[in-house]
Design a protein around this motif. Structure first.
Motif, mmCIF file in Angstrom:
data_model
loop_
_atom_site.group_PDB
_atom_site.id
_atom_site.type_symbol
_atom_site.label_atom_id
_atom_site.label_comp_id
_atom_site.label_asym_id
_atom_site.label_seq_id
_atom_site.Cartn_x
_atom_site.Cartn_y
_atom_site.Cartn_z
ATOM 1 N N GLN A 33 0.808 -1.222 0.000
ATOM 2 C CA GLN A 33 0.000 0.000 0.000
ATOM 3 C C GLN A 33 0.841 1.273 0.000
ATOM 4 O OE1 GLN A 33 -3.168 0.890 -0.218
ATOM 5 N NE2 GLN A 33 -3.908 -1.183 -0.529
ATOM 6 N N GLY A 36 1.019 2.415 6.154
ATOM 7 C CA GLY A 36 0.475 1.532 7.186
ATOM 8 C C GLY A 36 1.090 1.879 8.524
ATOM 9 N N GLY A 101 -5.326 -4.161 2.271
ATOM 10 C CA GLY A 101 -5.886 -2.829 2.070
ATOM 11 C C GLY A 101 -6.598 -2.609 0.752
ATOM 12 N N MET A 109 -7.405 -1.978 6.013
ATOM 13 C CA MET A 109 -6.350 -1.290 6.736
ATOM 14 C C MET A 109 -6.682 -1.097 8.208
ATOM 15 S SD MET A 109 -4.764 1.340 3.918
ATOM 16 C CE MET A 109 -3.344 1.718 4.943
#
Length: 284
Positions: A33, A36, A101, A109
Motif C-alpha cells: 500500500q 500503514g 488494504g 487497513m
C-alpha cells in the motif's frame, strides 16, 4: 485459576524467528500500500509472537473453535500487525498478503471482525476493547468455558474513561480469565502519550483497581514470556494486566530514530531498504 500448564509448544521454530517473520510480513504489507501503521507493528511483534506461539490456545484450522482463547485487538489501526501473526500462525493464508488494504480484501487497513478470520472484534474506537473483553470473560465463565480473554490495547486508551470503568468491572466480577496487554510505546498522533495525558504511575493505579499488574520490556522476549507465565499462574481471583514498554519501528534502526513514528512516513525507495536492514538481523 492456575493456567500456566496450558501453554504448549506449536513447533520447533523459535519465538525470535516468529517475531522476525511477523515484522517482515508487516513490512511487505506496508510496501503493497505504500503506507500503514508500521511503527506499531514492528514494536509489538515480540508480544504477538509470545501470544500466539507461547500463550494462546487455538486451532488454526478452526478459528471459531469454542475452546479457543480470545485475542481482542482493541486498537484497530494495529490490524497490519495482527494480520501478520494470523498468517504466521496459519489462520490466514500467506498468499493473501498482497491483497492488504485493497477492495474486497479480507485484510482492510483497519481491522474488522466481519472480514477477517481470527479477528474477534472490530476495534478502532479507542477505549472499547477492554469493556468488550470484560463482557466476553463474564460470558465464558457463565458457560463454564475455561478459555482466556486477552485484550491488546494502546497506552492512548489509558486516557479513556471507559477503560477505567471496564477495569473496575473486571475486578468487581473477579475475572481471573481476563488478561489485558498494554502496548506502551509513548506515541500518539499529537506527540508523546505521557505529554498528552500522563497515566503514571501505572502499576499502582491498576493494583488500586484490583488487578494483578506487571510491567516489562516488550521487546525482550524472555521477559515477555515470563510475564505471560506469571499472569496465568496468579491464584487470586482477579484480572491481570501486563504493561509492555515497546520501541516503535523496532528492528529497523533508521525508522526507529525518526521523530514522528505514530504513522511513520516510509518513502517508496525505503521499503526495500527496511526489509534489507531487517534481513541483516534475522535470527539463526
Amino acid at each position: 485459576m492456575n493456567l500456566a500448564s496450558r501453554s504448549v509448544a506449536r513447533s520447533n521454530v523459535s519465538l525470535e524467528l516468529r517475531a522476525w517473520n511477523i515484522r517482515r510480513k508487516a513490512l511487505l504489507m506496508g510496501q503493497v500500500q505504500g503506507q500503514g501503521y508500521i511503527g506499531q507493528a514492528l514494536g509489538i511483534a515480540d508480544v504477538l509472537a509470545a501470544s500466539y506461539f507461547h500463550a494462546l490456545e487455538y486451532r488454526p484450522e478452526d478459528p471459531e473453535w469454542e475452546g479457543r482463547d480470545r485475542f481482542l485487538l482493541s486498537i484497530g489501526h494495529y490490524a497490519i500487525a495482527l494480520y501478520a501473526v494470523l498468517m504466521e500462525s496459519g489462520i490466514l493464508p500467506e498468499d493473501e498478503l498482497e491483497t492488504y488494504g485493497m477492495d474486497d480484501s479480507r485484510m482492510p487497513m483497519s481491522g474488522m471482525a466481519s472480514y477477517t478470520p481470527g479477528m474477534e472484534i472490530t476495534g478502532g474506537s479507542l477505549g472499547h476493547g477492554l469493556g468488550i473483553a470484560v463482557g466476553m470473560a463474564m460470558g465464558l465463565k457463565r458457560k463454564n468455558n475455561r478459555a482466556l480473554v486477552y485484550n491488546l490495547m494502546s497506552d492512548g486508551e489509558l486516557g479513556e474513561g471507559s477503560t477505567w470503568e471496564a477495569a473496575m468491572s473486571g475486578a468487581h466480577h473477579k475475572l481471573d480469565n481476563l488478561i489485558c496487554l498494554i502496548d506502551f510505546n509513548d506515541q500518539q498522533a499529537d506527540g508523546k502519550s505521557t505529554q498528552m495525558l500522563c497515566s503514571e504511575p501505572l502499576i499502582e493505579k491498576w493494583e488500586a483497581f484490583g488487578w494483578h499488574a506487571q510491567r516489562v520490556n516488550g521487546n525482550d522476549l524472555a521477559a515477555v514470556v515470563a510475564a505471560f507465565d506469571n499472569a496465568r499462574a496468579v491464584k487470586d481471583a482477579k484480572p491481570r494486566v501486563i504493561i509492555f514498554d515497546t520501541t516503535m519501528c523496532k528492528g529497523v534502526p533508521f525508522l526507529e530514530s525518526r521523530e514522528i513514528t505514530h504513522f511513520v512516513r516510509v518513502e517508496a525507495d525505503e521499503w526495500d531498504k527496511a526489509l534489507a536492514v531487517l534481513e541483516e538481523g534475522k535470527p539463526a
